[in-house]
Design a protein around this motif. Structure first.
Motif, short mmCIF file in Angstrom:
data_model
loop_
_atom_site.label_atom_id
_atom_site.label_comp_id
_atom_site.label_asym_id
_atom_site.label_seq_id
_atom_site.Cartn_x
_atom_site.Cartn_y
_atom_site.Cartn_z
N ASN A 112 0.81 -1.21 0.00
CA ASN A 112 0.00 0.00 0.00
C ASN A 112 0.84 1.26 0.00
O ASN A 112 0.36 2.34 -0.37
CB ASN A 112 -0.94 0.00 1.20
N ASP A 113 2.10 1.15 0.43
CA ASP A 113 3.00 2.29 0.46
C ASP A 113 3.86 2.38 -0.79
O ASP A 113 4.73 3.24 -0.89
CB ASP A 113 3.91 2.22 1.69
N ARG A 114 3.65 1.49 -1.73
CA ARG A 114 4.42 1.45 -2.97
C ARG A 114 3.49 1.68 -4.16
O ARG A 114 2.27 1.60 -4.05
CB ARG A 114 5.12 0.09 -3.13
N ALA A 115 4.08 1.96 -5.30
CA ALA A 115 3.30 2.17 -6.53
C ALA A 115 2.98 0.82 -7.15
O ALA A 115 3.50 0.45 -8.22
CB ALA A 115 4.06 3.06 -7.49
N ARG A 116 2.13 0.04 -6.49
CA ARG A 116 1.77 -1.30 -6.97
C ARG A 116 0.32 -1.31 -7.42
O ARG A 116 -0.57 -0.72 -6.78
CB ARG A 116 1.97 -2.33 -5.87
N GLY A 117 0.05 -2.02 -8.50
CA GLY A 117 -1.32 -2.11 -9.00
C GLY A 117 -2.20 -2.98 -8.13
O GLY A 117 -3.42 -2.81 -8.13
N SER A 273 1.25 -9.29 -0.16
CA SER A 273 1.31 -9.20 -1.62
C SER A 273 2.71 -8.78 -2.05
O SER A 273 3.42 -8.08 -1.34
CB SER A 273 0.27 -8.19 -2.13
N ALA A 274 3.10 -9.25 -3.23
CA ALA A 274 4.46 -9.06 -3.72
C ALA A 274 4.75 -7.58 -3.97
O ALA A 274 3.88 -6.81 -4.37
CB ALA A 274 4.68 -9.85 -4.99
N LEU A 275 6.02 -7.22 -3.73
CA LEU A 275 6.48 -5.85 -3.97
C LEU A 275 7.23 -5.73 -5.29
O LEU A 275 7.52 -4.62 -5.74
CB LEU A 275 7.39 -5.39 -2.83
#
Length: 301
Positions: A112-117, A273-275
């Motif tokens: 949630n703190d990364r630019a992940r779809g 979930s994967a980063l």
């Protein structure tokens, strides 16, 4: 050794033997009889759960999951005294309520703190259970999944209460990913106050790695191994004053001495979930099984 000629002539052979023994102890090199030396404090190599104290570590947790079954739904109502040694899950009972906690439903995972779809939300009530395998061996099962219609991954982070907010120690488990799919990972860690130690960490479709993020910042210690998540492995972290060491199957895979934490931290068995790499597909799932967990406090002897 003495100084007369006969003993001097034997020194190179002796030192070579000592050197070979030392290397075996440090790196888990097989002995001539085929057995392996282990470099970790408990000399743990095989699948059996170690019992009792190990060197400067004294055992405070030994869980083989061979007790009561804990069906899905039991790791619920976990929002009590969160992130403290008094934390508990109201849906658990008996020894599991006494010994285990989980991140409450609705807490967000690291993605949630990364630019992940695709990101994850912790849902211990529908991801965590305990029960026997086909061979009767008790297992903690962490089955993460993504709903058929998309949305966040249902993630899980479980926490042994006996070692919450403990300073230093040894932390070990026997683990295997038994169902594989892209988009799922683990990052079992100690963190807080600008400090972090992660082992094992990695996407389940990759290999086990370990990381040390020195307190106060600086270049991380990164230790990438070749071990596959889909095989059984014993993973261990040994955290002592000024030093952290990481082991896989008794083999030291990394260590660091730079700004190692000197404050109490909790051990979080975090799965999310994967980063990196592909994200989890709608309707997919992946599962990690744990056959035992041990933990030890640290003290000079």
């Amino acid at each position: 050794m003495g100084t007369h000629a006969a003993q001097r002539n034997r020194r190179p052979t002796l030192f070579a033997a000592l050197g070979a023994t030392l290397l075996a102890a440090l790196f888990g090199i097989p002995r001539a009889d085929g057995a392996r030396h282990s470099a970790d404090a408990c000399r743990t190599v095989g699948p059996s759960m170690p019992r009792g104290d190990c060197g400067p570590f004294w055992q405070v947790l030994a869980e083989d999951f061979d007790g009561d079954r804990v069906p899905l739904g039991s790791f619920s109502d976990c929002d009590h005294h969160t992130d403290t040694s008094a934390a508990y899950c109201g849906g658990l009972s008996g020894s599991y309520r006494d010994n285990w906690w989980a991140y409450p439903t609705g807490w967000r995972d690291t993605a949630n703190d990364r630019a992940r779809g695709v990101v994850g939300v912790y849902h211990p009530e529908d991801t965590v259970s305990v029960g026997p395998a086909e061979n009767g061996d008790g297992r903690l099962r962490i089955r993460m999944w993504r709903p058929d219609d998309g949305g966040p991954v249902h993630a899980a982070a479980v926490v042994p209460r006996a070692v919450m907010q403990m300073k230093y120690g040894k932390y070990s488990a026997r683990i295997k990913v038994t169902r594989l799919a892209p988009g799922y990972k683990s990052a079992w860690l100690h963190y807080g106050g600008g400090c972090e130690m992660d082992h094992p960490e990695g996407e389940w479709t990759g290999s086990l790695s370990a990381f040390h993020h020195p307190c106060g910042g600086g270049r991380q210690g990164s230790f990438h191994g070749g071990d596959d998540w889909t095989e059984w492995h014993t993973v261990s972290t040994e955290w002592t004053p000024g030093r952290v060491r990481f082991f896989v199957d008794g083999r030291q895979v990394g260590h660091d001495t730079r700004n190692v934490p000197d404050r109490p931290l909790s051990w979080v068995l975090q799965n999310e979930s994967a980063l990196e790499g592909p994200t989890a597909e709608p309707g997919s799932s992946a599962q990690l099984e744990v056959t035992w967990v041990t933990a030890y406090a640290y003290g000079w002897k």
